[in-house]
Every structure is written in C-alpha cells, then in structure tokens.
Design an enzyme around this catalytic site. Structure first.
Site, PDB file in Angstrom:
ATOM      1  N   SER A  39      33.633  34.351  36.260  1.00  0.00           N
ATOM      2  CA  SER A  39      32.553  34.849  35.398  1.00  0.00           C
ATOM      3  C   SER A  39      32.590  34.037  34.111  1.00  0.00           C
ATOM      4  O   SER A  39      33.605  33.386  33.800  1.00  0.00           O
ATOM      5  CB  SER A  39      32.814  36.322  35.074  1.00  0.00           C
ATOM      6  OG  SER A  39      31.976  36.775  34.027  1.00  0.00           O
ATOM      7  N   LYS A  65      39.132  37.809  35.219  1.00  0.00           N
ATOM      8  CA  LYS A  65      38.330  36.612  35.443  1.00  0.00           C
ATOM      9  C   LYS A  65      38.993  35.354  34.860  1.00  0.00           C
ATOM     10  O   LYS A  65      38.868  34.272  35.420  1.00  0.00           O
ATOM     11  CB  LYS A  65      36.916  36.809  34.882  1.00  0.00           C
ATOM     12  CG  LYS A  65      36.130  37.910  35.607  1.00  0.00           C
ATOM     13  CD  LYS A  65      35.982  37.635  37.105  1.00  0.00           C
ATOM     14  CE  LYS A  65      35.015  38.579  37.798  1.00  0.00           C
ATOM     15  NZ  LYS A  65      34.874  38.261  39.243  1.00  0.00           N
ATOM     16  N   TYR A  81      38.261  43.402  32.737  1.00  0.00           N
ATOM     17  CA  TYR A  81      37.422  42.460  33.479  1.00  0.00           C
ATOM     18  C   TYR A  81      37.720  41.021  33.041  1.00  0.00           C
ATOM     19  O   TYR A  81      37.881  40.118  33.864  1.00  0.00           O
ATOM     20  CB  TYR A  81      35.957  42.815  33.219  1.00  0.00           C
ATOM     21  CG  TYR A  81      34.961  42.033  34.050  1.00  0.00           C
ATOM     22  CD1 TYR A  81      34.792  42.308  35.400  1.00  0.00           C
ATOM     23  CD2 TYR A  81      34.186  41.033  33.482  1.00  0.00           C
ATOM     24  CE1 TYR A  81      33.868  41.596  36.165  1.00  0.00           C
ATOM     25  CE2 TYR A  81      33.262  40.322  34.236  1.00  0.00           C
ATOM     26  CZ  TYR A  81      33.103  40.604  35.567  1.00  0.00           C
ATOM     27  OH  TYR A  81      32.189  39.906  36.331  1.00  0.00           O
TER      28      TYR A  81
END
Ligand SMILES: NC(=O)c1ccc[n+]([C@@H]2O[C@H](COP(=O)([O-])OP(=O)(O)OC[C@H]3O[C@@H](n4cnc5c(N)ncnc54)[C@H](O)[C@@H]3O)[C@@H](O)[C@H]2O)c1
Length: 286
Positions: free
Chosen positions: A143, A160, A156
């Site tokens: 991401s 990533k 998150y």
C-alpha cells in the site's frame, strides 16, 4: 514477463476489489485462473462469473493467515495445472487505532492476513515455482501506507511497511539466485473497493471484546470519514489491474500512483536530512 496466454495465475483476495479485477484481467489475457479467498460465497460467484466468460477457473477457499491453508492452495494449484506462473499475494484487511490503543486482536488479525498471508504465499509457492524452472512473476500487494507513515493506522502501516521490505528482499534473493522469477510490490493509493468493510471477514476468535475498543473522538471520526471518501472516490480496481499488468510487462518493481511521489519524497528526505517525520494528512476535500 511479456506473454500470459495459457499460463496459470493464482490470486489471493480474488473475490472482491483489486483481487477480483486482477483475476478478470488474467482471464482476459487467456490465463487459467486460480482464485483464493476467505469469503466463500463471493469467491464462488467470482469464479462462476469468469467461467461464464469462457475462462478456465479453480476456486479454493483459503484463509491466507493460516500456513496449512496456503500450502493446500499451492498444492492444489500445482496438482491441477502442473505449474503456476503468476502469483498475486493480494488479500488484505485494515483495522486499529493508535499504536497503543489498537487491541491485541487488531494486531494479530491485520498482521496475520497482511503480512503472514504474504509470508505463507512466498513459503508455499516459491520453492515449487523454482523447482518447475518455468518463467514466473510474483506481485505482493502492500500500500502507499507501506511507503509513507501517518497517524491513526499504525497496525495497517506496520503490516504494509513489512510487506514492502519483504518484497524488496525477495527481489534481491531471487535475482541473486539466478531464478527466472520477477517480483513487484503493488502500493495502491485509493482504489474503490470494499476494504472499508474488511471487518466482514474478521474471524470470531479475533473479534474485540465489547468495550475493548476505544470510542473515536470527533476529530478521529472526521479523519475516518475523509479516508472513506477518498476510497469511494478512488480509481477503479480495473484501472489498478491495468497498471499492474503494465508493470509486469516492463518488469518494474514499484507500482504506485504518481500523485503520491511527493509524500514518498518527503519521507525519504526526512530520513536523509535527519529531520523528524513530516506530518502528511489527507486533504479535507477528499
Ligand atoms: N482499496 C484501497 O484503496 C487500497 C489501498 C492500498 C492497499 N490496498 C490493498 O489491496 C488489497 C486488496 O484489498 P481491496 O482494496 O481490494 O479490498 P476488498 O475488501 O475489496 O478485497 C479484499 C479481499 O481479501 C479477502 N480476504 C480478507 N481476509 C482474508 C483472508 N484471511 N484470507 C483470504 N482472503 C481474505 C476479502 O474477502 C476480499 O475478497 C489489500 O491488501 C489492501 O490492503 C487497498
């Protein structure tokens, strides 16, 4: 990798969003498509839709956070088609609050899918791909959250950033080993998918207990809304899949939207100039 016709693709998270668009694109390229996802109904539907358009498909329900399920996915794919040429480790979820307020279950769930899912994919598929000696390609989905940092999405972001680093390392290792397996890391910006409803796939044993999660402040709720709107206004998964295939054809490692270059550059300059991290926030109008 320049040609796809007749080759075999495996896509995790293939029942929705970017994964589904990648599966559709693989089918259009004339590939045999192995679709894997935790959401069984949506997976079967995606597989049937592609088959109705003439594609050869195989749907294998898989929880990528579980090593033995990814191992079964690899075994079945290789048994059915005697080879896998293109692997997308794509399944992903998002949750969490600040680094200290995110619950243990948030950390375990998100790292389990986003990071361990990719690790399991590499461990189960790469040895088989190497043994087959066929030309291959692997795309791991990270991401922009893996190339930049910001507040509120620590779980998150950590997952990533780890996927970016893991994929860079994989690239070096495969290149040095002389293998004919290319590698890219996909770092989407905002893509109009169902990522905001990721909780739909959270397993029972990793649910937060009632009251365990902190209530969001007014400001945090507004930030969440800005993020939601940015995703709703994002590019189509189909366009994202086009960008991915362009990069595979060019054997280009990094795949990210050009409008995010400034954010990456700011972070890199922070590091090089020993400057403290610059705060980059989404604009309110997004
Ligand atoms: N949409 C965006 O703006 C965006 C931005 C950056 C990165 N990404 C990444 O793109 C990838 C795809 O997400 P998306 O946006 O298409 O979301 P999505 O929710 O539409 O699709 C994700 C798919 O992964 C599946 N999945 C969830 N947990 C799983 C598990 N344990 N095992 C197997 N499959 C599982 C879901 O069922 C779903 O089909 C993710 O890795 C996500 O982090 C998305």
């Amino acid at each position: 990798m320049k040609t796809f016709q007749g080759k075999v693709a495996v896509i995790t998270g293939a029942a929705s969003g970017i994964g589904r668009a990648l599966a559709e694109r693989c089918a259009q390229e004339g590939m045999k498509v192995v679709l894997a996802d935790i959401e069984e109904q949506a997976l079967l539907q995606a597989s049937q839709d592609l088959a109705a358009q003439g594609a050869q498909t195989l749907a294998i329900p898989t929880d990528v956070s579980q090593a033995e399920e990814v191992e079964t996915l690899a075994r079945k794919a290789f048994e059915t088609y005697a080879g896998v040429h293109l692997l997308f480790n794509n399944a992903g979820v998002g949750a969490g609050q600040t680094a200290w307020e995110s619950t243990l279950a948030d950390w375990q769930w998100v790292l389990g899918v986003n990071l361990w899912g990719v690790i399991h994919g590499i461990r189960s598929f790469v040895p088989r791909m190497l043994e087959s000696r066929a030309e291959g390609y692997i795309v791991n989905t990270a991401s922009m959250a893996g190339l930049t940092s910001g507040p509120g999405l620590s779980v998150y972001m950590a997952s990533k950033h780890a996927v970016v680093s893991l994929t860079e390392t994989l690239y070096h290792e495969l290149t040095l080993s002389g293998a004919s397996i290319g590698v890219s890391v996909l770092c989407p910006g905002f893509v109009k998918t169902h990522i905001q409803d990721a909780e739909r796939n959270r397993p029972a044993h990793l649910q937060n207990a009632p009251g365990e999660q902190k209530q969001l402040s007014q400001e945090e709720q507004e930030e969440a809304q800005i993020l939601k709107r940015a995703i709703q206004k994002g590019i189509s998964p189909k366009y994202q899949a086009e960008m991915v295939f362009e990069a595979i054809r060019e054997e280009r490692f990094y795949i990210y939207p050009p409008e995010f270059k400034r954010g990456i550059q700011t972070r890199m300059e922070d590091i090089l100039q020993l400057r403290n991290p610059t705060l980059l926030l989404l604009k309110k109008e997004q």
